[in-house]
Design a protein around this motif. Structure first.
Motif, PDB file in Angstrom:
ATOM      1  N   GLU A 165       0.863  -1.192   0.000  1.00 51.66           N
ATOM      2  CA  GLU A 165       0.000   0.000   0.000  1.00 51.66           C
ATOM      3  C   GLU A 165       0.895   1.235   0.000  1.00 51.66           C
ATOM      4  O   GLU A 165       1.651   1.472   0.954  1.00 51.66           O
ATOM      5  CB  GLU A 165      -0.932  -0.010   1.214  1.00 51.66           C
ATOM      6  CG  GLU A 165      -2.089  -0.960   1.000  1.00 51.66           C
ATOM      7  CD  GLU A 165      -3.428  -0.417   1.525  1.00 51.66           C
ATOM      8  OE1 GLU A 165      -3.778   0.761   1.258  1.00 51.66           O
ATOM      9  OE2 GLU A 165      -4.111  -1.201   2.209  1.00 51.66           O
ATOM     10  N   ARG A 199      -0.308  15.951  -5.238  1.00 53.60           N
ATOM     11  CA  ARG A 199      -0.626  15.468  -6.590  1.00 53.60           C
ATOM     12  C   ARG A 199      -0.142  16.444  -7.665  1.00 53.60           C
ATOM     13  O   ARG A 199      -0.810  16.625  -8.684  1.00 53.60           O
ATOM     14  CB  ARG A 199      -2.137  15.258  -6.727  1.00 53.60           C
ATOM     15  CG  ARG A 199      -2.947  16.517  -6.458  1.00 53.60           C
ATOM     16  CD  ARG A 199      -4.401  16.346  -6.857  1.00 53.60           C
ATOM     17  NE  ARG A 199      -5.198  17.414  -6.270  1.00 53.60           N
ATOM     18  CZ  ARG A 199      -6.508  17.567  -6.456  1.00 53.60           C
ATOM     19  NH1 ARG A 199      -7.174  16.707  -7.199  1.00 53.60           N
ATOM     20  NH2 ARG A 199      -7.150  18.563  -5.908  1.00 53.60           N
ATOM     21  N   MET A 202       2.034  13.213  -8.955  1.00 53.96           N
ATOM     22  CA  MET A 202       1.423  12.341  -9.962  1.00 53.96           C
ATOM     23  C   MET A 202       2.429  11.421 -10.665  1.00 53.96           C
ATOM     24  O   MET A 202       2.147  10.232 -10.814  1.00 53.96           O
ATOM     25  CB  MET A 202       0.582  13.146 -10.954  1.00 53.96           C
ATOM     26  CG  MET A 202      -0.683  13.724 -10.338  1.00 53.96           C
ATOM     27  SD  MET A 202      -1.522  12.621  -9.168  1.00 53.96           S
ATOM     28  CE  MET A 202      -1.945  11.248 -10.232  1.00 53.96           C
ATOM     29  N   GLN A 225       2.861   2.638  -9.350  1.00 55.00           N
ATOM     30  CA  GLN A 225       1.939   1.658  -9.907  1.00 55.00           C
ATOM     31  C   GLN A 225       2.620   0.760 -10.940  1.00 55.00           C
ATOM     32  O   GLN A 225       2.335  -0.435 -10.998  1.00 55.00           O
ATOM     33  CB  GLN A 225       0.723   2.327 -10.510  1.00 55.00           C
ATOM     34  CG  GLN A 225      -0.186   1.223 -11.021  1.00 55.00           C
ATOM     35  CD  GLN A 225      -1.488   1.718 -11.510  1.00 55.00           C
ATOM     36  OE1 GLN A 225      -2.354   2.079 -10.726  1.00 55.00           O
ATOM     37  NE2 GLN A 225      -1.633   1.745 -12.807  1.00 55.00           N
ATOM     38  N   GLY A 254       2.718  -1.417  -7.042  1.00 57.48           N
ATOM     39  CA  GLY A 254       2.178  -0.969  -5.767  1.00 57.48           C
ATOM     40  C   GLY A 254       0.684  -0.700  -5.898  1.00 57.48           C
ATOM     41  O   GLY A 254       0.168  -0.505  -7.000  1.00 57.48           O
ATOM     42  N   THR A 255      -0.018  -0.695  -4.765  1.00 57.33           N
ATOM     43  CA  THR A 255      -1.428  -0.274  -4.737  1.00 57.33           C
ATOM     44  C   THR A 255      -1.426   1.164  -4.235  1.00 57.33           C
ATOM     45  O   THR A 255      -1.121   1.411  -3.077  1.00 57.33           O
ATOM     46  CB  THR A 255      -2.237  -1.173  -3.786  1.00 57.33           C
ATOM     47  OG1 THR A 255      -2.160  -2.516  -4.265  1.00 57.33           O
ATOM     48  CG2 THR A 255      -3.698  -0.732  -3.720  1.00 57.33           C
ATOM     49  N   VAL A 256      -1.735   2.092  -5.136  1.00 50.52           N
ATOM     50  CA  VAL A 256      -1.431   3.500  -4.877  1.00 50.52           C
ATOM     51  C   VAL A 256      -2.683   4.311  -4.562  1.00 50.52           C
ATOM     52  O   VAL A 256      -3.685   4.233  -5.282  1.00 50.52           O
ATOM     53  CB  VAL A 256      -0.710   4.116  -6.096  1.00 50.52           C
ATOM     54  CG1 VAL A 256      -0.314   5.562  -5.796  1.00 50.52           C
ATOM     55  CG2 VAL A 256       0.500   3.292  -6.496  1.00 50.52           C
ATOM     56  N   THR A 257      -2.601   5.105  -3.496  1.00 52.66           N
ATOM     57  CA  THR A 257      -3.624   6.094  -3.161  1.00 52.66           C
ATOM     58  C   THR A 257      -2.976   7.475  -3.182  1.00 52.66           C
ATOM     59  O   THR A 257      -1.914   7.667  -2.601  1.00 52.66           O
ATOM     60  CB  THR A 257      -4.185   5.846  -1.749  1.00 52.66           C
ATOM     61  OG1 THR A 257      -4.724   4.528  -1.689  1.00 52.66           O
ATOM     62  CG2 THR A 257      -5.286   6.849  -1.402  1.00 52.66           C
ATOM     63  N   VAL A 258      -3.609   8.425  -3.865  1.00 56.68           N
ATOM     64  CA  VAL A 258      -3.079   9.788  -3.931  1.00 56.68           C
ATOM     65  C   VAL A 258      -3.944  10.713  -3.072  1.00 56.68           C
ATOM     66  O   VAL A 258      -5.161  10.762  -3.243  1.00 56.68           O
ATOM     67  CB  VAL A 258      -3.049  10.298  -5.386  1.00 56.68           C
ATOM     68  CG1 VAL A 258      -2.539  11.739  -5.442  1.00 56.68           C
ATOM     69  CG2 VAL A 258      -2.179   9.394  -6.258  1.00 56.68           C
ATOM     70  N   CYS A 259      -3.304  11.431  -2.154  1.00 57.91           N
ATOM     71  CA  CYS A 259      -4.004  12.390  -1.287  1.00 57.91           C
ATOM     72  C   CYS A 259      -3.668  13.813  -1.710  1.00 57.91           C
ATOM     73  O   CYS A 259      -2.584  14.073  -2.211  1.00 57.91           O
ATOM     74  CB  CYS A 259      -3.560  12.218   0.157  1.00 57.91           C
ATOM     75  SG  CYS A 259      -3.929  10.617   0.845  1.00 57.91           S
ATOM     76  N   HIS A 260      -4.596  14.722  -1.475  1.00 53.91           N
ATOM     77  CA  HIS A 260      -4.402  16.125  -1.873  1.00 53.91           C
ATOM     78  C   HIS A 260      -5.206  17.000  -0.934  1.00 53.91           C
ATOM     79  O   HIS A 260      -5.727  16.518   0.090  1.00 53.91           O
ATOM     80  CB  HIS A 260      -4.821  16.291  -3.331  1.00 53.91           C
ATOM     81  CG  HIS A 260      -6.119  15.646  -3.643  1.00 53.91           C
ATOM     82  ND1 HIS A 260      -7.314  16.193  -3.260  1.00 53.91           N
ATOM     83  CD2 HIS A 260      -6.405  14.449  -4.237  1.00 53.91           C
ATOM     84  CE1 HIS A 260      -8.293  15.376  -3.635  1.00 53.91           C
ATOM     85  NE2 HIS A 260      -7.776  14.305  -4.217  1.00 53.91           N
ATOM     86  N   ARG A 263      -8.069  18.192  -0.938  1.00 57.34           N
ATOM     87  CA  ARG A 263      -9.490  17.905  -0.733  1.00 57.34           C
ATOM     88  C   ARG A 263      -9.724  16.552  -0.071  1.00 57.34           C
ATOM     89  O   ARG A 263     -10.871  16.135   0.107  1.00 57.34           O
ATOM     90  CB  ARG A 263     -10.225  17.946  -2.079  1.00 57.34           C
ATOM     91  CG  ARG A 263      -9.872  19.149  -2.923  1.00 57.34           C
ATOM     92  CD  ARG A 263     -10.254  20.461  -2.229  1.00 57.34           C
ATOM     93  NE  ARG A 263     -11.665  20.705  -2.301  1.00 57.34           N
ATOM     94  CZ  ARG A 263     -12.282  21.303  -3.315  1.00 57.34           C
ATOM     95  NH1 ARG A 263     -11.584  21.736  -4.342  1.00 57.34           N
ATOM     96  NH2 ARG A 263     -13.574  21.485  -3.311  1.00 57.34           N
ATOM     97  N   THR A 264      -8.635  15.853   0.244  1.00 54.00           N
ATOM     98  CA  THR A 264      -8.763  14.538   0.880  1.00 54.00           C
ATOM     99  C   THR A 264      -9.202  14.683   2.328  1.00 54.00           C
ATOM    100  O   THR A 264      -8.705  15.552   3.041  1.00 54.00           O
ATOM    101  CB  THR A 264      -7.406  13.812   0.824  1.00 54.00           C
ATOM    102  OG1 THR A 264      -7.071  13.603  -0.545  1.00 54.00           O
ATOM    103  CG2 THR A 264      -7.448  12.472   1.542  1.00 54.00           C
ATOM    104  N   LYS A 265     -10.152  13.817   2.721  1.00 55.18           N
ATOM    105  CA  LYS A 265     -10.586  13.798   4.126  1.00 55.18           C
ATOM    106  C   LYS A 265      -9.809  12.712   4.871  1.00 55.18           C
ATOM    107  O   LYS A 265      -9.342  11.763   4.261  1.00 55.18           O
ATOM    108  CB  LYS A 265     -12.088  13.514   4.196  1.00 55.18           C
ATOM    109  CG  LYS A 265     -12.877  14.719   3.693  1.00 55.18           C
ATOM    110  CD  LYS A 265     -14.366  14.441   3.634  1.00 55.18           C
ATOM    111  CE  LYS A 265     -15.070  15.642   3.014  1.00 55.18           C
ATOM    112  NZ  LYS A 265     -16.287  15.268   2.304  1.00 55.18           N
ATOM    113  N   ILE A 299      -5.620   7.723   6.362  1.00 52.66           N
ATOM    114  CA  ILE A 299      -5.114   7.173   5.098  1.00 52.66           C
ATOM    115  C   ILE A 299      -3.609   6.947   5.186  1.00 52.66           C
ATOM    116  O   ILE A 299      -3.095   5.910   4.763  1.00 52.66           O
ATOM    117  CB  ILE A 299      -5.495   8.089   3.920  1.00 52.66           C
ATOM    118  CG1 ILE A 299      -7.024   8.100   3.766  1.00 52.66           C
ATOM    119  CG2 ILE A 299      -4.818   7.625   2.625  1.00 52.66           C
ATOM    120  CD1 ILE A 299      -7.555   9.059   2.722  1.00 52.66           C
TER     121      ILE A 299
END
Ligand SMILES: NC(=O)C1=CN([C@@H]2O[C@H](COP(=O)(O)OP(=O)(O)OC[C@H]3O[C@@H](n4cnc5c(N)ncnc54)[C@H](OP(=O)(O)O)[C@@H]3O)[C@@H](O)[C@H]2O)C=CC1
Ligand SMILES: NC(=O)C1=CN([C@@H]2O[C@H](COP(=O)(O)OP(=O)(O)OC[C@H]3O[C@@H](n4cnc5c(N)ncnc54)[C@H](OP(=O)(O)O)[C@@H]3O)[C@@H](O)[C@H]2O)C=CC1
Lengths: 312, 312
Positions: free
Chosen positions: A173, A179, A185, A192, A196-202, A204-206, A211
């Protein structure tokens, strides 16, 4: 303090790794010259105006280039230059067969349309790898695209550090904080590609702490000093801290010191590996610019790109 | 069964929404003709060989085009055509001013290098939006790129459905299951443009049920019948099911029925909204192909793209 530092955390040494890469590139440049009639990779660095920070970056890039045998072409232009004249300068460099890579130091003065200047750089000479076609090919990856000719330097540096420290990305993870087109980015695209299993935070992310707490690998690139706190982290996380921020520090002569986007001392207690600031990602960025220049020179000879270590 | 269906789940009607879009496009095409000297958007559909499924898709696309006033140009070529001759056909279409969009129906026969054919399509006529430059501009988005000229059709259809059902994406945890260049990755790019927090899962991802359980919005595109189970889902999740799979079904004449990548009946008990299969994303894909064709025609006139509803 009564807590014992029981956590064993590897400090990922970007300075040393960058030196290794520069040495590898030096050897590659020598062997290219031998096999290809004395060819010398050429990097044009375009500096508009006289911002002190920009001038420093340009000097560092030039120095790194010269040390490994890259021919560095300085193009220093007055801050008053017009859009049209600046484009004409880029066009000259596009035509010059001695120039394999072109880099325009950002930011440009206010009156210049930055994106138009960047788009004027020939795709085959784009040393930063920021052009739409190159970025598209990076995302398309396996399958429907051409291989990219260059990989954005800071993201490439992050991945190279992980690979050289033998940190496996497959199935992990990966959380990317930020971003931007320059860091967040392209890092996400590369992680990826490495499965990898990718999550992008910015912005507007809660629930960012939650996370971040899922990350096996965290790449922080938001430009907020010591934003990521130790208590958010999963034990054993690997942290690549891209942030470079000033923090007031009365003990320093200049009144501040550099810190990353992660609270380093707290993270040391949780992470299994971390890049320091300075001395982590920073030196890698310039090394990767050199690698892109060598790769664009190779491309001009019909040779394939020297990839990152696992063939990305 | 003793369980009561207490969950209220909206069925997202792709068929009806697609019809609305086609009607909007029909009006746009009429108004373009009035304002621009009778111009008619032209879509060339290239079919190589005689696969039954490909012929069916081509027929559906042609029918949709003609109904809304797009001029459809059929290019049907023998399965034995050479790489070079097929490229020459594409080149002819690139030159033809009556052709605004070109679509090559995939898959191509084994002896043809698919990516080379796709790359031969002029960037300004790429009706699927799959070219590196277009994909690069989509990722670059706000800032350093040009606006993309076309958006890959199935991903655009997914986002348009969410937008027309007023499902807000900003700040939502979005999980994309699948990372193909045709569906998964462009969907991820669009969700992020809409300020979602996006995680992409693929065959190397670990703990898929756990990751799916975090989703406020789930886009499933892996091509595995009823893979996603109801018990994995967070209550209230919105599901866009892109998968189209055959499932043996003795009650059907043809011996099977179509199912998505999500177990629909189970999901109905948990989701707040879901797209059915068939009748969900499927019809939207063709509507978006029509929209891309109209947009490429607008581009040839120097007009900007009709965006998705929130300006993406
Ligand atoms: N080591 C090196 O060589 C380099 C270091 N850097 C450093 O890396 C950092 C990032 O640089 P860069 O990518 O160019 O920065 P940008 O300012 O271009 O982008 C920052 C990103 O972080 C996001 N962000 C900002 N604040 C928050 C927040 N509170 N929570 C979550 N996300 C947030 C923004 O989100 P949104 O998009 O929603 O606005 C944006 O995507 C800087 O410190 C910079 O100095 C940069 C380049 C090279
Ligand atoms: N509604 C419509 O108009 C359209 C529907 N479709 C349908 O959508 C589905 C997906 O299509 P497409 O994207 O072209 O498919 P591809 O086969 O090109 O890609 C499938 C993706 O799913 C991933 N995957 C496969 N198995 C698993 C698994 N068990 N767990 C996690 N990930 C997995 C693969 O991962 P990896 O990359 O690691 O191999 C790959 O990224 C199909 O059912 C297709 O018929 C497609 C296009 C249009």
């Amino acid at each position: 303090m009564t807590t014992e530092a029981t956590n064993k955390c590897t400090i990922i040494d970007g300075k040393k790794t960058a030196a290794t890469i520069r040495q590898e590139l030096k050897e590659e440049i020598e062997s290219l010259a031998q096999s290809h009639n004395g060819i010398v990779p050429g990097l044009a660095v375009v500096l508009v105006g006289n911002r002190v920070d920009s001038a420093t970056y340009v000097r560092m890039k030039k120095k790194a280039a010269v040390e490994i045998g890259i021919h560095s072409i300085d193009v220093t232009l007055p801050i008053t230059i017009s859009q049209q004249d600046l484009k004409a300068e880029i066009e000259k460099l596009n035509q010059d067969p001695k120039v394999h890579g072109i880099l325009v130091q950002l930011p440009l003065p206010e009156h210049i349309k930055e994106s138009e200047i960047l788009m004027a750089i020939d795709y085959t000479k784009d040393a930063d790898g920021f052009s739409a076609r190159n970025i598209g090919n990076m995302w398309l990856g396996r399958g429907t695209g051409d291989p990219p000719l260059a990989i954005p330097c800071t993201p490439a540096g992050c991945i190279d550090l992980l690979q050289r420290y033998e940190i496996d990305i497959t199935g992990k993870e990966c959380v990317v904080l930020g971003r931007s087109n320059i860091v967040g980015m392209p890092v996400a695209a590369l992680l990826q590609s490495c499965n990898g299993t990718v999550t992008v935070c910015h912005s507007r992310t809660k629930n960012i702490p939650e996370i971040i707490g899922r990350a096996d690998i965290l790449i922080a690139a938001i430009g907020k000093p010591e934003y990521v706190r130790g208590e958010w982290l999963k034990p054993g996380v690997v942290i690549v801290d891209v942030g470079i921020n000033d923090k007031p520090d009365a003990t320093k002569k200049r009144g501040y010191r550099l810190v990353g986007d992660v609270h380093y001392d707290e993270a040391l207690q949780k992470a299994s590996a971390i890049t320091p600031v300075p001395g982590g990602v920073g030196p890698m960025t310039i090394a990767m610019l050199m690698k892109n220049t060598v790769n664009l020179c190779r491309h001009s000879l019909g040779l394939p790109r020297l990839t990152l270590r696992n063939k990305i």
